[in-house]
Design an enzyme around this catalytic site. Structure first.
Site, PDB file in Angstrom:
ATOM      1  N   ARG A 187     -14.415  -1.307 -15.010  1.00 65.78           N
ATOM      2  CA  ARG A 187     -14.719  -2.667 -14.539  1.00 65.78           C
ATOM      3  C   ARG A 187     -16.171  -2.778 -14.061  1.00 65.78           C
ATOM      4  NH1 ARG A 187      -8.874  -4.280 -11.842  1.00 65.78           N
ATOM      5  NH2 ARG A 187      -8.190  -5.433 -13.674  1.00 65.78           N
TER       6      ARG A 187
ATOM      7  N   LYS B 106       5.887  -4.725 -14.265  1.00 65.88           N
ATOM      8  CA  LYS B 106       6.012  -5.921 -13.428  1.00 65.88           C
ATOM      9  C   LYS B 106       7.037  -6.861 -14.053  1.00 65.88           C
ATOM     10  CE  LYS B 106       1.162  -5.470 -12.263  1.00 65.88           C
ATOM     11  NZ  LYS B 106      -0.120  -5.850 -12.863  1.00 65.88           N
TER      12      LYS B 106
ATOM     13  N   GLY C 153      -4.536  -3.981 -16.956  1.00 64.97           N
ATOM     14  CA  GLY C 153      -5.265  -2.800 -16.497  1.00 64.97           C
ATOM     15  C   GLY C 153      -4.691  -1.511 -17.033  1.00 64.97           C
TER      16      GLY C 153
ATOM     17  N   GLY D 206      -3.626 -10.278 -15.205  1.00 63.91           N
ATOM     18  CA  GLY D 206      -3.022 -11.577 -14.912  1.00 63.91           C
ATOM     19  C   GLY D 206      -3.763 -12.721 -15.589  1.00 63.91           C
TER      20      GLY D 206
HETATM   21  P1  ADP Z   1      -0.556  -3.734 -17.151  1.00 59.80           P
HETATM   22  O1  ADP Z   1      -1.410  -3.201 -16.031  1.00 59.80           O
HETATM   23  O2  ADP Z   1      -1.036  -3.294 -18.495  1.00 59.80           O
HETATM   24  O3  ADP Z   1      -0.351  -5.219 -17.051  1.00 59.80           O
HETATM   25  P2  ADP Z   1       1.858  -3.119 -15.711  1.00 59.80           P
HETATM   26  O4  ADP Z   1       1.048  -2.950 -14.477  1.00 59.80           O
HETATM   27  O5  ADP Z   1       2.809  -4.240 -15.780  1.00 59.80           O
HETATM   28  O6  ADP Z   1       0.900  -3.107 -16.993  1.00 59.80           O
HETATM   29  O7  ADP Z   1       2.752  -1.822 -15.942  1.00 59.80           O
HETATM   30  C1  ADP Z   1       2.201  -0.546 -16.160  1.00 59.80           C
HETATM   31  C2  ADP Z   1       3.156   0.523 -15.712  1.00 59.80           C
HETATM   32  O8  ADP Z   1       4.424   0.332 -16.286  1.00 59.80           O
HETATM   33  C3  ADP Z   1       2.724   1.905 -16.115  1.00 59.80           C
HETATM   34  O9  ADP Z   1       2.302   2.595 -14.966  1.00 59.80           O
HETATM   35  C4  ADP Z   1       3.990   2.513 -16.726  1.00 59.80           C
HETATM   36  O10 ADP Z   1       4.231   3.817 -16.270  1.00 59.80           O
HETATM   37  C5  ADP Z   1       5.069   1.568 -16.266  1.00 59.80           C
HETATM   38  N1  ADP Z   1       6.254   1.547 -17.134  1.00 59.80           N
HETATM   39  C6  ADP Z   1       6.314   1.306 -18.444  1.00 59.80           C
HETATM   40  N2  ADP Z   1       7.569   1.411 -18.910  1.00 59.80           N
HETATM   41  C7  ADP Z   1       8.343   1.752 -17.856  1.00 59.80           C
HETATM   42  C8  ADP Z   1       9.730   2.026 -17.696  1.00 59.80           C
HETATM   43  N3  ADP Z   1      10.577   1.999 -18.722  1.00 59.80           N
HETATM   44  N4  ADP Z   1      10.178   2.345 -16.462  1.00 59.80           N
HETATM   45  C9  ADP Z   1       9.314   2.386 -15.422  1.00 59.80           C
HETATM   46  N5  ADP Z   1       7.999   2.148 -15.502  1.00 59.80           N
HETATM   47  C10 ADP Z   1       7.519   1.825 -16.707  1.00 59.80           C
HETATM   48 MG    MG Z   2      -0.986  -2.748 -13.995  1.00 60.30          MG
END
Ligand code: ADP
Ligand code: MG
Length: 397
Positions: free
Chosen positions: A36, A201, A354, A378
């Protein structure tokens, strides 16, 4: 049209307030990914080269309106100083005595980073008058405002939104580039248009689906939210992530997708483990046969192949959220398969979020093989949903 830095005229000797997104991951006080900060360099360099006195506003973490040294921007100031050819100093406060003194001492081409804007409760206040009061204090520090923190433009916050109304304001190079790339997806995407959604999330992202059902042709669901979908189909999901209170809503999404002819794809197999651990033993099971005492941590090999095939059918692909717990090598296969399909395909491909962007880097993909990797999670999701972002609207003529 977004106003650009050129619209601010000659900036030599002018005090320019910049909102950057410096919300970097820290471990034991060390920055673990400076992506970033690097993304902010083009705008900052342009301002420094123009002879502006640059004053940066940024946040780190969620200090909840209280001064908290754990969330100090000191590590960021240090790293920025190493990355940019300009003197960088850090104020001890955001709009206080230290900030005012720092600004008065700035020379042309120098940078002052104000301390974490979220140390001040007014930054994120829902009360317009409170935010405006802080915006007035910030506006005294500058002659113009450049908005370049793409990761926060979906927030109606003082340093993003209110300040833009107090000073001549424009979008920085990062915000401009993000909006240009993302609008290729949001305004008339070349079809078929596929969206891949995953991550952890769950409740945040489930809401996104309602909007995407009227935009995308193909929706591929992985990550934690997949299990609420599998449950809604009547399958048991063991110890997997589950939002019980969303099951009814998800049943509605499944029906709506069918009615609208959206190809909503769920995992057909899952990699499960007895616990959330790097060394937990992985087992592949069918999506309708997740054992009670196991949790789903990735999509399985048949699903990987299926998702890659669907991605290959698309002309535009947006991806937000890892397919599994990619941080653990045993559960990174699904995320790798999706990244591979986007990276080697011909579709216009955008990655947001992220952790998704970090996954692409960590798994060793060349960022240049994706059309665009967004710095905003977001913010990029809200654009994909078709929402108007306050921090963008305020920069438009
Ligand atoms: P981003 O930052 O790309 O928007 P999120 O913050 O929503 O993504 O989610 C990222 C996290 O989701 C990662 O740390 C990953 O380990 C977790 N994750 C992915 N699949 C699963 C799952 N089946 N169970 C628990 N955690 C998960
Ligand atoms: Mg994230």
């Amino acid at each position: 049209m977004l106003r650009t830095i050129d619209s601010l005229g000659d900036l030599k000797g002018k005090r320019v307030l910049v909102r950057s997104d410096f919300n970097v991951p820290l471990k034991d006080g060390e920055i673990t990914d400076d992506g970033r900060i690097r993304a902010a360099l083009p705008t900052l360099t342009q301002l420094v080269d123009a002879g502006a006195k640059v004053i940066i506003m940024a946040h780190l973490g969620r200090p909840k309106g209280q001064v908290n040294p754990d969330y100090s921007l000191a590590p960021v100031a240090k790293r920025l100083g190493e990355l940019i050819d300009a003197k960088v100093s850090l104020a001890e406060d955001t709009v206080g005595e230290s900030a005012r003194e720092g600004v008065s001492k700035l020379n042309e081409g120098e940078i002052l980073l104000l301390e974490n804007v979220r140390f001040d409760p007014r930054e994120t206040s829902k009360d317009d008058a409170e935010r405006e009061a802080m915006a007035n204090e910030l506006a005294e520090l500058g002659d113009a405002f450049v908005s370049d923190g793409f990761g926060v433009v979906h927030r109606k916050q003082t340093s993003v939104y209110d300040i833009a109304k107090k000073l001549p304001s424009a979008s920085g190079l990062l915000v401009l580039k993000e909006i240009e790339s993302l609008s290729k997806v949001t305004d008339n995407p070349e079809r078929p248009y596929a969206v891949v959604l995953g991550g952890s999330k769950v409740s945040d992202k489930l809401g996104v689906i309602a909007n995407l059902l009227s935009k995308a042709n193909i929706l591929l669901i992985g990550g934690g939210m997949a299990f609420t979908f599998l449950k809604a189909k009547g399958y048991e999901v063991g110890k997997s992530l589950l939002e019980e209170d969303q099951i009814e809503a998800v049943k509605g999404y499944l029906k709506e997708a069918a009615d609208k002819g959206v190809d909503l794809v769920l995992p057909v197999d899952v990699v499960v483990a007895p616990e959330f651990d790097k060394d937990a033993t992985p087992t592949v099971v069918e999506a309708d046969a997740i054992p009670d005492d196991q949790m789903g941590l990735d999509i399985g090999p048949k699903s990987q192949e299926l998702y890659a095939k669907k991605i290959a059918e698309a002309k535009t692909v947006a991806w937000n959220g890892p397919m599994g717990v990619f941080e653990f090598p045993n559960f990174a296969g699904g995320t790798r398969a999706v990244a591979q399909a986007l990276s080697s395909g011909d579709a216009f491909s955008v990655v947001g979020g992220g952790d998704s962007a970090a996954a692409v880097r960590q798994l060793g993909f060349d960022e240049a093989t994706f059309s665009h990797i967004s710095t905003g999670g977001g913010a990029s999701l809200e654009l994909l949903e078709g929402k108007t972002l306050p921090g963008i609207a305020v920069l438009e003529d």
